[in-house]
Design a protein around this motif. Structure first.
Motif, PDB file in Angstrom:
ATOM      1  N   THR A 172       0.842  -1.195   0.000  1.00  0.00           N
ATOM      2  CA  THR A 172       0.000   0.000   0.000  1.00  0.00           C
ATOM      3  C   THR A 172       0.876   1.243   0.000  1.00  0.00           C
ATOM      4  OG1 THR A 172      -1.716  -1.158   1.249  1.00  0.00           O
ATOM      5  CG2 THR A 172      -1.823   1.248   1.192  1.00  0.00           C
ATOM      6  N   VAL A 173       0.766   2.022  -1.046  1.00  0.00           N
ATOM      7  CA  VAL A 173       1.539   3.256  -1.174  1.00  0.00           C
ATOM      8  C   VAL A 173       0.646   4.434  -0.780  1.00  0.00           C
ATOM      9  CG1 VAL A 173       2.832   4.756  -2.726  1.00  0.00           C
ATOM     10  CG2 VAL A 173       2.926   2.265  -3.009  1.00  0.00           C
ATOM     11  N   VAL A 174       1.023   5.104   0.305  1.00  0.00           N
ATOM     12  CA  VAL A 174       0.246   6.245   0.785  1.00  0.00           C
ATOM     13  C   VAL A 174       0.721   7.494   0.054  1.00  0.00           C
ATOM     14  CG1 VAL A 174      -0.393   7.625   2.785  1.00  0.00           C
ATOM     15  CG2 VAL A 174       0.004   5.163   3.032  1.00  0.00           C
TER      16      VAL A 174
END
Length: 438
Positions: A172-174
């Motif tokens: 998951t890339v914020v």
């Protein structure tokens, strides 16, 4: 052929990827085992020992065992005391590095200076150390023997078994915060806008609650006692350029400066000068400081006079100091006085006496020691600059007043103020002359 096929299959595709990590932990601690009333332990008997309390290092329990008459199970230990580190956990394959040393009671003097021992504790034996730790005869002759107080200090490092674990990849890339982008788009679209400014005929929409949250002046205008009438849908602003007010709104919404599209330096400086005034007017302190920092960098002959006046009017200490320092050299001050900006400044916004004093003080620091050069007749110190500077300000209301001022100074027997200032009396003369003309 198979290799080419595999390359073709994987070409342009990201291969599945996993990761693992091998880590080795070490733990180090020290334990002091105090031996009080040592003479009572003497002649305790071979193979008999006293033990420290249990201390834990690296997840294992340990004790120090001290044999006052030596360990009878060890060879060649007669006439010596013995000391060992004992693994109370009786674990298998425990890798260690440790030292055992005998100290006097206060711990400042070492009776032994043994280095590190490396040992892996495993069954069937769980102790390791020094069968011949210290000679009993030397111990008995030690001054500390009478007090009977010694310390056995152990410094132990335990190295744990290497451990390999899988690295779990966070897929998951914020994204980076983008609130400013959304607010900027809201300003651009005008959706939900409930207040309109007519800035020199150009209409700019905004959101009153956001304006009030960012500026105490907007808050007072839109919600306070001085708020515009409810029936008034457009607020007129005639004393700010549309591009400057647009830059101010951009800062209100994004807390950043609008990117410069001005390629001409003078146009860019003028824009920051106007924006500084607007920022001060609406109580946007950070924007005022940003403009001040930009103006400090872009000082030149054509802009310094106006920037100095703005600095004085809007309490920009750093900008004022930068302008005064820029003007201090004689050739620079003369050139500045010849610019249209300086002439306009004298006519429309005269310097107060204190600002005049700051300029002259800075001049005196740059060109001190004028008395020596003046005495030698050096042309650099002919008084032209300050005389002209005084005349410029005194003459702002007309030649008649200037001549009157000159007459008063002449009657009092005062010479024209010098450009180089070494005493406060000359500064006071300049300031007094300016005050007399008000």
């Amino acid at each position: 052929m198979a290799s080419n096929s595999s390359t073709a299959v994987n070409h342009g595709q990201r291969l599945p990827e996993t990761s693992s990590r091998c880590s080795t932990e070490i733990f180090t601690a020290a334990h002091n085992f105090e031996l009080d009333n040592y003479p009572l332990l003497d002649d305790m008997g071979a193979d008999k020992y006293v033990s420290s309390s249990v201390f834990t290092v690296g997840g294992y329990d340990w004790t120090i065992r001290f044999y006052p008459d030596g360990d009878g199970n060890q060879k060649n230990c007669g006439g010596n005391v013995s000391a060992f580190l004992y693994c109370s956990s009786q674990a298998n394959n425990v890798k260690t590095k440790f030292s055992l040393n005998l100290l006097e009671k206060k711990g400042k003097i070492g009776l032994t200076k043994y280095g590190l021992l490396e040992h892996t504790f495993s069954p069937p034996t769980y102790d390791f150390g020094y069968p011949e730790f210290f000679e009993k005869s030397r111990l008995r002759s030690s001054p500390e023997f009478k007090t009977g107080c010694f310390i056995i200090r152990c410094v132990l490092t335990v190295t744990k078994e290497p451990r390999t674990e899988e690295i779990k990849r966070n897929l998951t890339v914020v994204p980076q915060p983008n609130l400013q982008d959304h607010l900027q788009q809201m300003l651009k679209d005008g959706q939900g806008a409930d207040v309109t400014f007519s800035v020199s005929g150009r209409l700019l929409n905004a959101h009153r609650y956001l304006l009030a949250a960012r500026s105490p002046v907007f808050k007072a205008e839109l919600f306070g006692p001085m708020k515009e009438k409810e029936t008034q849908t457009i607020i007129e602003i005639d004393d700010i350029e549309p591009s400057v007010f647009e830059a101010l709104l951009h800062f209100v919404y994004t807390d950043s400066l609008l990117l410069d599209d001005e390629h001409n330096k003078q146009d860019r400086v003028a824009k920051f000068q106007h924006l500084l005034v607007a920022a001060d007017r609406y109580g946007l302190e950070r924007l005022r400081l940003l403009c001040e920092s930009k103006l400090c960098v872009d000082i030149d002959m054509d802009t310094v006079a106006v920037s100095l006046a703005l600095a004085e009017q809007h309490h920009c200490k750093d900008l004022k100091e930068a302008c005064v320092q820029f003007m201090a050299p004689r050739n620079v001050l003369q050139a500045v006085m010849a610019t249209d900006g300086f002439k306009h400044l004298v006519e429309s916004c005269p310097f107060p006496p204190l600002l005049m004093k700051d300029i002259l003080d800075e001049v005196s620091h740059v060109l001190n020691g004028y008395e020596h050069f003046q005495a030698s007749g050096h042309p650099m110190y002919d008084g032209t600059v300050t005389t002209n500077l005084n005349a410029a300000f005194i003459d702002r209301d007309g030649g008649g007043r200037r001549r009157a001022a000159g007459g008063r100074l002449a009657k009092r027997g005062r010479a024209p103020p010098m450009y180089i200032i070494s005493t406060t009396s000359t500064v006071e003369t300049t300031s007094e002359a300016m005050l007399m003309e008000k």
